[in-house]
Design a protein around this motif. Structure first.
Motif, PDB file in Angstrom:
ATOM      1  N   THR A 124       0.825  -1.208   0.000  1.00 14.81           N
ATOM      2  CA  THR A 124       0.000   0.000   0.000  1.00 14.81           C
ATOM      3  C   THR A 124       0.859   1.258   0.000  1.00 14.81           C
ATOM      4  OG1 THR A 124      -1.848  -1.102   1.107  1.00 14.81           O
ATOM      5  CG2 THR A 124      -1.751   1.293   1.291  1.00 14.81           C
ATOM      6  N   ALA A 125       1.971   1.235   0.731  1.00 16.77           N
ATOM      7  CA  ALA A 125       2.848   2.411   0.768  1.00 16.77           C
ATOM      8  C   ALA A 125       3.445   2.690  -0.607  1.00 16.77           C
ATOM      9  CB  ALA A 125       3.954   2.220   1.798  1.00 16.77           C
ATOM     10  N   ASP A 126       3.797   1.641  -1.362  1.00 12.74           N
ATOM     11  CA  ASP A 126       4.333   1.829  -2.713  1.00 12.74           C
ATOM     12  C   ASP A 126       3.283   2.443  -3.636  1.00 12.74           C
ATOM     13  OD1 ASP A 126       6.905   0.432  -2.235  1.00 12.74           O
ATOM     14  OD2 ASP A 126       5.622  -1.323  -2.006  1.00 12.74           O
ATOM     15  N   THR A 127       2.059   1.937  -3.531  1.00  8.75           N
ATOM     16  CA  THR A 127       0.976   2.465  -4.372  1.00  8.75           C
ATOM     17  C   THR A 127       0.672   3.916  -4.021  1.00  8.75           C
ATOM     18  OG1 THR A 127       0.001   0.272  -4.642  1.00  8.75           O
ATOM     19  CG2 THR A 127      -1.445   2.163  -5.001  1.00  8.75           C
ATOM     20  N   MET A 128       0.588   4.210  -2.741  1.00 12.42           N
ATOM     21  CA  MET A 128       0.303   5.584  -2.326  1.00 12.42           C
ATOM     22  C   MET A 128       1.427   6.533  -2.731  1.00 12.42           C
ATOM     23  SD  MET A 128      -2.675   5.997  -1.156  1.00 12.42           S
ATOM     24  CE  MET A 128      -2.308   7.704  -0.760  1.00 12.42           C
ATOM     25  N   GLU A 129       2.668   6.065  -2.723  1.00 11.17           N
ATOM     26  CA  GLU A 129       3.795   6.941  -3.037  1.00 11.17           C
ATOM     27  C   GLU A 129       3.785   7.387  -4.498  1.00 11.17           C
ATOM     28  OE1 GLU A 129       8.160   7.270  -1.152  1.00 11.17           O
ATOM     29  OE2 GLU A 129       7.740   5.377  -2.171  1.00 11.17           O
ATOM     30  N   VAL A 130       3.061   6.674  -5.348  1.00 16.00           N
ATOM     31  CA  VAL A 130       2.857   7.137  -6.721  1.00 16.00           C
ATOM     32  C   VAL A 130       2.095   8.457  -6.718  1.00 16.00           C
ATOM     33  CG1 VAL A 130       1.664   6.615  -8.898  1.00 16.00           C
ATOM     34  CG2 VAL A 130       2.923   4.815  -7.684  1.00 16.00           C
ATOM     35  N   MET A 131       1.201   8.624  -5.744  1.00 19.80           N
ATOM     36  CA  MET A 131       0.294   9.772  -5.722  1.00 19.80           C
ATOM     37  C   MET A 131       0.673  10.846  -4.717  1.00 19.80           C
ATOM     38  SD  MET A 131      -3.320   7.666  -6.138  1.00 19.80           S
ATOM     39  CE  MET A 131      -2.914   6.384  -4.933  1.00 19.80           C
ATOM     40  N   THR A 132       1.399  10.477  -3.647  1.00 15.51           N
ATOM     41  CA  THR A 132       1.689  11.454  -2.593  1.00 15.51           C
ATOM     42  C   THR A 132       2.874  10.981  -1.763  1.00 15.51           C
ATOM     43  OG1 THR A 132       0.643  12.766  -0.834  1.00 15.51           O
ATOM     44  CG2 THR A 132       0.198  10.406  -0.836  1.00 15.51           C
ATOM     45  N   PRO A 133       3.593  11.876  -1.087  1.00 15.88           N
ATOM     46  CA  PRO A 133       4.652  11.436  -0.185  1.00 15.88           C
ATOM     47  C   PRO A 133       4.091  10.589   0.958  1.00 15.88           C
ATOM     48  CG  PRO A 133       4.889  13.774  -0.688  1.00 15.88           C
ATOM     49  CD  PRO A 133       3.560  13.356  -1.230  1.00 15.88           C
ATOM     50  N   THR A 138       6.574   9.086   3.294  1.00 13.21           N
ATOM     51  CA  THR A 138       7.621   9.037   4.309  1.00 13.21           C
ATOM     52  C   THR A 138       7.428  10.213   5.253  1.00 13.21           C
ATOM     53  OG1 THR A 138       9.120   7.977   2.734  1.00 13.21           O
ATOM     54  CG2 THR A 138      10.110   8.914   4.714  1.00 13.21           C
ATOM     55  N   LEU A 139       6.590  10.005   6.248  1.00 10.04           N
ATOM     56  CA  LEU A 139       6.258  11.037   7.224  1.00 10.04           C
ATOM     57  C   LEU A 139       6.910  10.692   8.555  1.00 10.04           C
ATOM     58  CD1 LEU A 139       2.395  11.283   6.568  1.00 10.04           C
ATOM     59  CD2 LEU A 139       4.246  12.361   5.280  1.00 10.04           C
ATOM     60  N   ASP A 140       7.536  11.677   9.189  1.00  8.64           N
ATOM     61  CA  ASP A 140       8.057  11.399  10.523  1.00  8.64           C
ATOM     62  C   ASP A 140       6.903  11.439  11.531  1.00  8.64           C
ATOM     63  OD1 ASP A 140       7.546  14.104  11.089  1.00  8.64           O
ATOM     64  OD2 ASP A 140       9.638  14.694  10.837  1.00  8.64           O
ATOM     65  N   PHE A 141       7.218  11.150  12.787  1.00  4.36           N
ATOM     66  CA  PHE A 141       6.192  11.021  13.824  1.00  4.36           C
ATOM     67  C   PHE A 141       5.345  12.288  13.941  1.00  4.36           C
ATOM     68  CE2 PHE A 141       4.553  10.748  18.164  1.00  4.36           C
ATOM     69  CZ  PHE A 141       4.233   9.409  18.294  1.00  4.36           C
ATOM     70  N   ALA A 152       0.366   6.551   5.364  1.00  7.82           N
ATOM     71  CA  ALA A 152       1.806   6.740   5.489  1.00  7.82           C
ATOM     72  C   ALA A 152       2.534   5.404   5.497  1.00  7.82           C
ATOM     73  CB  ALA A 152       2.124   7.505   6.777  1.00  7.82           C
ATOM     74  N   TRP A 153       3.833   5.471   5.242  1.00  8.38           N
ATOM     75  CA  TRP A 153       4.699   4.300   5.347  1.00  8.38           C
ATOM     76  C   TRP A 153       5.077   4.100   6.812  1.00  8.38           C
ATOM     77  CZ3 TRP A 153      10.564   4.593   5.099  1.00  8.38           C
ATOM     78  CH2 TRP A 153      11.122   3.317   5.240  1.00  8.38           C
ATOM     79  N   GLY A 154       4.771   2.921   7.354  1.00 13.49           N
ATOM     80  CA  GLY A 154       5.010   2.664   8.761  1.00 13.49           C
ATOM     81  C   GLY A 154       6.475   2.714   9.155  1.00 13.49           C
ATOM     82  N   GLY A 155       7.374   2.388   8.227  1.00 14.04           N
ATOM     83  CA  GLY A 155       8.798   2.385   8.542  1.00 14.04           C
ATOM     84  C   GLY A 155       9.370   3.743   8.849  1.00 14.04           C
ATOM     85  N   SER A 156       8.694   4.793   8.428  1.00 11.30           N
ATOM     86  CA  SER A 156       9.225   6.146   8.632  1.00 11.30           C
ATOM     87  C   SER A 156       8.901   6.705  10.006  1.00 11.30           C
ATOM     88  CB  SER A 156       8.676   7.094   7.559  1.00 11.30           C
ATOM     89  OG  SER A 156       7.265   7.214   7.658  1.00 11.30           O
ATOM     90  N   VAL A 157       8.005   6.044  10.750  1.00 14.32           N
ATOM     91  CA  VAL A 157       7.618   6.567  12.063  1.00 14.32           C
ATOM     92  C   VAL A 157       8.025   5.645  13.211  1.00 14.32           C
ATOM     93  CG1 VAL A 157       5.757   8.118  11.376  1.00 14.32           C
ATOM     94  CG2 VAL A 157       5.280   5.686  11.611  1.00 14.32           C
TER      95      VAL A 157
END
Length: 505
Positions: free
Chosen positions: A214-223, A225-228, A243-248
């Protein structure tokens, strides 16, 4: 710093070793020789402000000087991003005490909460080598974790990372256990739920071996990688995020364990449950809906396995304060037409925009899931959630909220398809009777997805469709001719990707 050993100057080599910390030094440098280091030694590295453990690789060339120690990207981050030339001291790492719990598990002992907490803390700190991680993963494989052990590991994973607290009673989330290409319901569901003024702070994974997460698909349309702090601000503004869970840093040991599971091709029901539930608790969720697709080539292949997983998810969630509900769905074929980030993003937007070309299976499943969540959030009476979800979609409110979430995360982009494509056609007349989901996912990955965002596959048929010889079955997309050829070469050796049988009617 008071030391009993000599130092070397650190040098960032820019080598990606994923989550495994690695250090490089010449085999004839004074530190390696005086300490008696050998290749694959576990080495403790200390700077003036940080300390970590890394696996040693000995260099037999002039890549490094005798006064330098090279470090991988993972090591560089664990050492607090030191400048090139900073001094570091080295010695043999002490034995990892929590490995005694792993050895005990291998010989039939059960993990206690103390054991689980010690293991997860050492994994987070980078104390486990890949060999030790492999032992841990193997000790948990299959059904070797009972409910109490699963709860203990889940709780330890939650405690290892950051955690949101939204100070509300209704905080919704959804998850799919995976194994089904396409199935990109999450963006549609989040948009519908948030448009009804419910909180849904959604964090998702990137693909590991699949053509898109889902994070890959969403990244096509919007950033994504959001911090906490950024994620918190987006949720407070729009009621949701994607958001991508790995970034938080929510349940940060999870990606490390998953990486080794994938490399060994080992699955653990308990680890899967711990992965899912720990991330939901860390995200501050209270009510969670989990989709379990079942099919002959899905991740979950039998109703019995699905029922076991359902019990583990619901009971583990309850032990950590979550209201978890599960739905067992049809996993016999992909959901939607697109497989790959941009193609799945296109499907999502078609559904949200009420486009006449939207894949109806993706639309219907998204509405069903969103309807259950609306009922869990007390926005709809029992049995009335679907109707509210449908009206929210048809009115355009869901699309408006989706665009608002994207803008809050940093902007919105339309998906673009790759330049190179090839149509695969039916070799015979008949009825589409079977999809091999694993092969379809592999084929889209070989075409470049998810790293090549516009690569993947566009399906033109579904189960039960009648086709004539020469009709298109699917189109492969790739960003480079070589990747397209690579995928087609794989296809030539796997003819049972889509099976067409005689029409018996």
């Amino acid at each position: 710093m008071e030391t009993l050993f000599d130092y070397l100057h650190l040098r960032r080599l820019g080598i990606n070793t994923h989550q495994e910390p690695v250090v490089y030094m010449r085999q004839d440098c004074h530190v390696a020789m005086s300490e008696g280091f050998y290749a694959h030694s576990r080495v403790q590295i200390s700077t003036a402000s940080h300390q970590t453990i890394a696996t040693l690789v000995l260099v037999c060339s002039d890549l490094l000087s005798h006064q330098e120690a090279g470090i991988s990207e993972a090591t560089w981050h664990l050492l607090g991003c030191p400048a090139d030339g900073e001094q570091a001291w080295f010695r043999h790492a002490r034995p990892v005490d929590s490995m005694s719990f792993v050895r005990g598990k291998i010989y039939g002992q059960r993990f206690t909460q103390e054991a689980a907490s010690a293991i997860i803390a050492d994994i987070k700190a980078g104390h486990y080598s890949d060999i030790q991680l492999s032992a841990f993963v193997t000790s948990c494989a299959g059904d070797r974790l009972n409910l109490d052990e699963t709860i203990a590991i889940t709780r330890a994973m939650v405690d290892s990372g950051q955690r949101f607290d939204w100070e509300q009673d209704k905080v919704l989330d959804k998850h799919c256990v995976g194994g089904l290409p396409g199935n990109r319901t999450t963006p549609v569901v989040v948009a519908i739920v948030a448009a009804n003024d419910l909180l849904m702070p959604k964090t998702s994974s990137r693909a590991i071996t699949s053509p898109a997460g889902t994070a890959d698909t969403m990244e096509v349309m919007t950033p994504v990688t959001l911090d906490f702090a950024r994620m918190q601000a987006v949720v407070e503004q729009q009621g949701a995020c994607l958001a991508w869970g790995g970034s938080v840093s929510l349940s940060p040991t999870d990606d490390i364990v998953i990486r080794v599971e994938r490399a060994l091709d080992l699955d653990s029901e308990g680890q899967l449950v711990a992965s899912v539930i720990s991330k939901k608790v860390a995200a501050g969720s209270k009510q969670v809906l989990i989709d379990i697709p079942v099919g002959p080539t899905a991740k979950v292949r039998s109703q019995a396995t699905a029922q076991t997983l359902k019990h583990l998810l619901e009971q583990t969630g309850a032990a950590l304060g979550l209201d978890v509900r599960t739905v067992i769905t049809d996993g016999s074929q992909p959901i939607g037409r697109g497989i790959g980030p941009a193609l799945e993003a296109r499907d999502v937007l078609q559904v949200l925009r009420n486009d006449g070309h939207a894949p109806q299976d993706l639309r219907e499943k998204s509405l069903q899931l969103a309807g259950v969540l609306l009922e869990m959030g007390d926005k709809a009476a029992p049995g009335q959630g679907y109707a509210l979800a449908q009206s929210t979609l048809l009115s355009g409110q869901a699309m408006a909220r989706f665009e608002a979430i994207c803008l809050a995360q940093g902007g919105f982009n339309e998906p673009q398809l790759a330049d190179y494509s090839h149509v695969i056609r039916a070799e015979r007349t008949g009825v589409v009777a079977y999809f091999n989901n694993r092969f379809l996912a592999r084929l889209a990955s070989l075409a470049g997805a998810p790293n090549a965002r516009s690569a993947g596959m566009d399906l033109h048929v579904a189960l039960g469709d009648q086709v004539q010889a020469g009709d298109p079955l699917f189109t492969l997309y790739a960003e480079a001719p070589g990747e397209l050829a690579y995928a087609l070469d794989f296809l030539n050796g796997h003819t049972d990707v889509i099976r067409i049988e005689d029409d018996m009617v």
